[in-house]
Design a protein around this motif. Sequence first.
Motif, PDB file in Angstrom:
ATOM      1  N   TYR A  77      -0.824  -2.454  14.132  1.00 34.08           N
ATOM      2  CA  TYR A  77      -0.239  -2.157  15.439  1.00 34.08           C
ATOM      3  C   TYR A  77      -1.255  -2.458  16.523  1.00 34.08           C
ATOM      4  N   SER A  78      -2.518  -2.203  16.226  1.00 40.08           N
ATOM      5  CA  SER A  78      -3.620  -2.467  17.156  1.00 40.08           C
ATOM      6  C   SER A  78      -4.858  -2.784  16.343  1.00 40.08           C
ATOM      7  N   VAL A  79      -5.733  -3.623  16.880  1.00 32.84           N
ATOM      8  CA  VAL A  79      -6.968  -3.948  16.175  1.00 32.84           C
ATOM      9  C   VAL A  79      -7.836  -2.706  16.018  1.00 32.84           C
ATOM     10  N   GLY A  80      -7.593  -1.699  16.866  1.00 34.95           N
ATOM     11  CA  GLY A  80      -8.347  -0.464  16.756  1.00 34.95           C
ATOM     12  C   GLY A  80      -8.055   0.316  15.488  1.00 34.95           C
ATOM     13  N   GLN A  81      -6.964   0.018  14.795  1.00 36.85           N
ATOM     14  CA  GLN A  81      -6.650   0.671  13.522  1.00 36.85           C
ATOM     15  C   GLN A  81      -7.424   0.078  12.349  1.00 36.85           C
ATOM     16  N   VAL A  82      -7.920  -1.115  12.518  1.00 38.64           N
ATOM     17  CA  VAL A  82      -8.483  -1.891  11.413  1.00 38.64           C
ATOM     18  C   VAL A  82      -9.729  -1.208  10.852  1.00 38.64           C
TER      19      VAL A  82
ATOM     20  N   ASP B 292       1.875  14.139  10.503  1.00 38.94           N
ATOM     21  CA  ASP B 292       3.311  13.925  10.381  1.00 38.94           C
ATOM     22  C   ASP B 292       3.765  13.167  11.625  1.00 38.94           C
ATOM     23  N   PRO B 293       4.220  11.919  11.486  1.00 37.26           N
ATOM     24  CA  PRO B 293       4.609  11.135  12.667  1.00 37.26           C
ATOM     25  C   PRO B 293       5.678  11.811  13.524  1.00 37.26           C
ATOM     26  N   LYS B 294       6.446  12.711  12.926  1.00 37.17           N
ATOM     27  CA  LYS B 294       7.488  13.396  13.697  1.00 37.17           C
ATOM     28  C   LYS B 294       6.910  14.447  14.648  1.00 37.17           C
ATOM     29  N   ASP B 295       5.682  14.883  14.373  1.00 38.66           N
ATOM     30  CA  ASP B 295       5.038  15.903  15.215  1.00 38.66           C
ATOM     31  C   ASP B 295       4.164  15.199  16.242  1.00 38.66           C
ATOM     32  N   VAL B 296       4.768  14.821  17.357  1.00 34.39           N
ATOM     33  CA  VAL B 296       4.075  13.995  18.350  1.00 34.39           C
ATOM     34  C   VAL B 296       3.016  14.772  19.118  1.00 34.39           C
ATOM     35  N   ASP B 297       3.044  16.109  19.076  1.00 32.84           N
ATOM     36  CA  ASP B 297       2.089  16.905  19.852  1.00 32.84           C
ATOM     37  C   ASP B 297       0.918  17.399  19.020  1.00 32.84           C
TER      38      ASP B 297
ATOM     39  N   SER C 200      -5.347  14.096  11.402  1.00 30.76           N
ATOM     40  CA  SER C 200      -5.952  12.762  11.376  1.00 30.76           C
ATOM     41  C   SER C 200      -5.003  11.760  12.022  1.00 30.76           C
ATOM     42  N   ARG C 201      -5.241  11.472  13.305  1.00 31.89           N
ATOM     43  CA  ARG C 201      -4.349  10.583  14.028  1.00 31.89           C
ATOM     44  C   ARG C 201      -5.061   9.996  15.246  1.00 31.89           C
ATOM     45  N   TYR C 202      -4.459   8.939  15.785  1.00 34.31           N
ATOM     46  CA  TYR C 202      -4.864   8.411  17.086  1.00 34.31           C
ATOM     47  C   TYR C 202      -3.992   9.052  18.164  1.00 34.31           C
ATOM     48  N   LEU C 203      -4.557   9.232  19.340  1.00 35.97           N
ATOM     49  CA  LEU C 203      -3.769   9.759  20.446  1.00 35.97           C
ATOM     50  C   LEU C 203      -2.933   8.673  21.115  1.00 35.97           C
ATOM     51  N   ASP C 204      -3.390   7.406  20.986  1.00 34.03           N
ATOM     52  CA  ASP C 204      -2.763   6.344  21.772  1.00 34.03           C
ATOM     53  C   ASP C 204      -1.946   5.342  20.971  1.00 34.03           C
ATOM     54  N   VAL C 205      -2.102   5.295  19.661  1.00 27.31           N
ATOM     55  CA  VAL C 205      -1.310   4.380  18.824  1.00 27.31           C
ATOM     56  C   VAL C 205      -0.929   5.104  17.542  1.00 27.31           C
ATOM     57  N   PRO C 206       0.096   4.614  16.837  1.00 23.17           N
ATOM     58  CA  PRO C 206       0.452   5.223  15.550  1.00 23.17           C
ATOM     59  C   PRO C 206      -0.641   5.002  14.510  1.00 23.17           C
ATOM     60  N   ASN C 207      -0.610   5.781  13.458  1.00 18.39           N
ATOM     61  CA  ASN C 207      -1.488   5.536  12.315  1.00 18.39           C
ATOM     62  C   ASN C 207      -1.016   4.329  11.508  1.00 18.39           C
ATOM     63  N   ALA C 208       0.303   4.175  11.424  1.00 16.85           N
ATOM     64  CA  ALA C 208       0.887   3.149  10.563  1.00 16.85           C
ATOM     65  C   ALA C 208       0.745   1.765  11.189  1.00 16.85           C
ATOM     66  N   PRO C 209       0.682   0.731  10.362  1.00 17.40           N
ATOM     67  CA  PRO C 209       0.655  -0.630  10.894  1.00 17.40           C
ATOM     68  C   PRO C 209       1.987  -0.972  11.543  1.00 17.40           C
ATOM     69  N   LEU C 210       1.995  -2.038  12.326  1.00 18.08           N
ATOM     70  CA  LEU C 210       3.250  -2.519  12.892  1.00 18.08           C
ATOM     71  C   LEU C 210       4.192  -2.956  11.786  1.00 18.08           C
TER      72      LEU C 210
END
Length: 723
Positions: free
Chosen positions: A557-562, A576-581, A586-596
């Motif tokens: 999704y972003s090179v920052g995930q690499v 949990d991707p459903k818990d946006v808050d 273990s997560r990024y604040l600005d992009v998803p954890n999962a690849p595009l």
Amino acid sequence: MVNRQRMVDLLQQMTLEEKIAQLLQLAAPFYDGADSDGVITGPMKELGITEETVRQAGSALGLAGAEKIKHIQQMHLKNNRLGIPLLFMADIIHGFKTIFPIPLAIGCSWDLELAEKSAEVAAKEAAVSGVHVTFAPMVDLVRDPRWGRVMESTGEDPYLNSMFARAFVRGFQGDDLTNDRHRVAACVKHFAAYGLAEGGRDYNTVDLSERQLREYYLPAYKAALDEGCEMVMTSFNTVDGIPATANSKLMRDLLRDEWGFDGVLISDWAAIKELIPHGVAANEEEAAYKAIQAGVDIEMMTSTYVHHMPELIASGKVDEALIDEAVLRVLQLKDKLGLFDNPLRGADPEAEREVVFCEEHRNISREMAAKSCVLLKNEEGLLPLQPSSRIALIGPFAKSSDILGNWSWTGVKDDAVRLDQALLAKVPDSLVAIAEGSGIEMMTEEHYSEALSAAEQADVIVLALGEHSDMSGEGGCRADIKLPQAQLELIARLKQLHKPIVAVLFNGRPLDLHGVYDQVDAVLEAWYPGSEGGAAIADILYGDVNPSGRLTMSFPYSVGQVPVYYNHFNTGRPHDPKDVDARYVSRYLDVPNAPLLPFGYGLSYTTFVYGELVLSDEIMTVDRPLRVEVTVTNTGELAGEEVVQLYVRDISGDVVRPLKELKDFAKVSLEPGESRKVTFTIMEEQLRYHHADLQFTSDPGEFVVFVGSNSRDVIECRFHFVR
């Protein structure tokens, strides 16, 4: 069949200088009769060797051409005291002159039989042109698309890489290297873990645990050797703080002693001398000492052995027996290739003219190119194109022949089928308007004016975009893996016309597709598709071929995930991707954890539906494997091919286990409305992994089996394994 005693007798006749020279490999410029088209894959340095040493050298690299190699071999035999023939080696990575898609694309075909055939074709063309050994397959596991050499690998999964490693070795070597002179010896590379270079920067440091090395990075090398691969090439990187070329633990203890490999071990270009800048050798003498102690038989394109081994032996620092065992391995390979009985082996100018780039081989290349393309997006069923649609073909690859990709040194770009040529062969000229639109990295107003003129009259815009071939491959690392800004600007401006847009991508790595995926209606990942690339792409665009490729490397999704890859570990605080808050996970604040786009992903012009997952039992034992069944139905209107993928998760292990691991797959061809039951069998061996003590075994406990069209979109069931 090798006559070992004959080779031992020959070894005993050799002087020390002659033996050491057998361990030297020189590039094309050192040989009379070689021209400037020899491939150079590293810095050319003054080696300080005599003509006599050249006459005694054991092998040459980067040369091809039947007449040329016959001449050089005949001159060499005339000047060599014992008549020991040269070994000719070359980088035949994804085709000789008939160029196939890059290996990463071949991986996306998930077609082991066709991959083997591509290697067989490459071997035949190389062999009749005088080549004896190919520096392939490259089986490094890759997780960082910034690294330029991901284009040489088949992806991020150790199981799939192992399967392709075996297929390539079978294709190159066949069953009888001695008598089948249309085959070449394979050299698996780069041993080991080169694909983990820090920062995705070539030649850079690699640092990993032995457990991780054994679990993920070693299996594909071992698979190639189990298939009979004749040679191994050392990697440029460090392994546990020691450059591979001087790493006795890796080369002697593991490769030679544990795995029992007794074939030829060769350095990569100048890698022995590079032990000095690495900081493990103070000078060339120490570099030579450490490399021979580690078991490196052939020194490629440096001369530390020639210059320093006699003194190292005279002083007693190196036992001459080490030289003898290395030379014997080289001689035995030459004997296995039949060079002592026929030094010219397969080099045959007449066969070369008939075989190289023949129609049969080009047809196989076209089939592989079509199977390697991955349909990433297809909104509103825009593809396939209607034959009556007016098309604007725009972009730097609209008329480009730069579609062979890196490591295609004997391929001829002008011989490649361009996309514009292929489209015009499908439909009348009046339906296709062609404009460059932009260069790879620059767009002028003149470019855009031409593109706008073509696009305004079109029903559909087809954008041919990508990286110049030199933007990937060895030394082709990029920190920013988006398309160059000029091409993103071209997309954005044409988007304002509110016409359907198809993007066809030519590239050597997974890209950050922002500015592409979110802006266009359909995306076809074509990679560098090889000699017949344009024709294969046109076949897909117009529906003559239904795309069946599936990604073997995740698109970030972003090179920052690499690095981002499917078979990752969980954490103690999984997100949990459903818990946006959620914050303290273990997560990024600005992009998803999962690849595009995940590993295994790819679309078709038809649709497939998976039925219920059925297990033969809830309990699996060593003696009672688990049968897994699923019915797959083609619910669309076109025949298509689905890649049904099976993954397993070990819920509780001695060490942390991945969330999913690919264990098997099946390619299924289905007519419209057709259903088929797909059956897999899970054996105890497939549940094994390296424990904390590095023992390779399985554990009793709970497991999850997943089946689906990719690593993300799956159905699942649970079972227990008991002893």
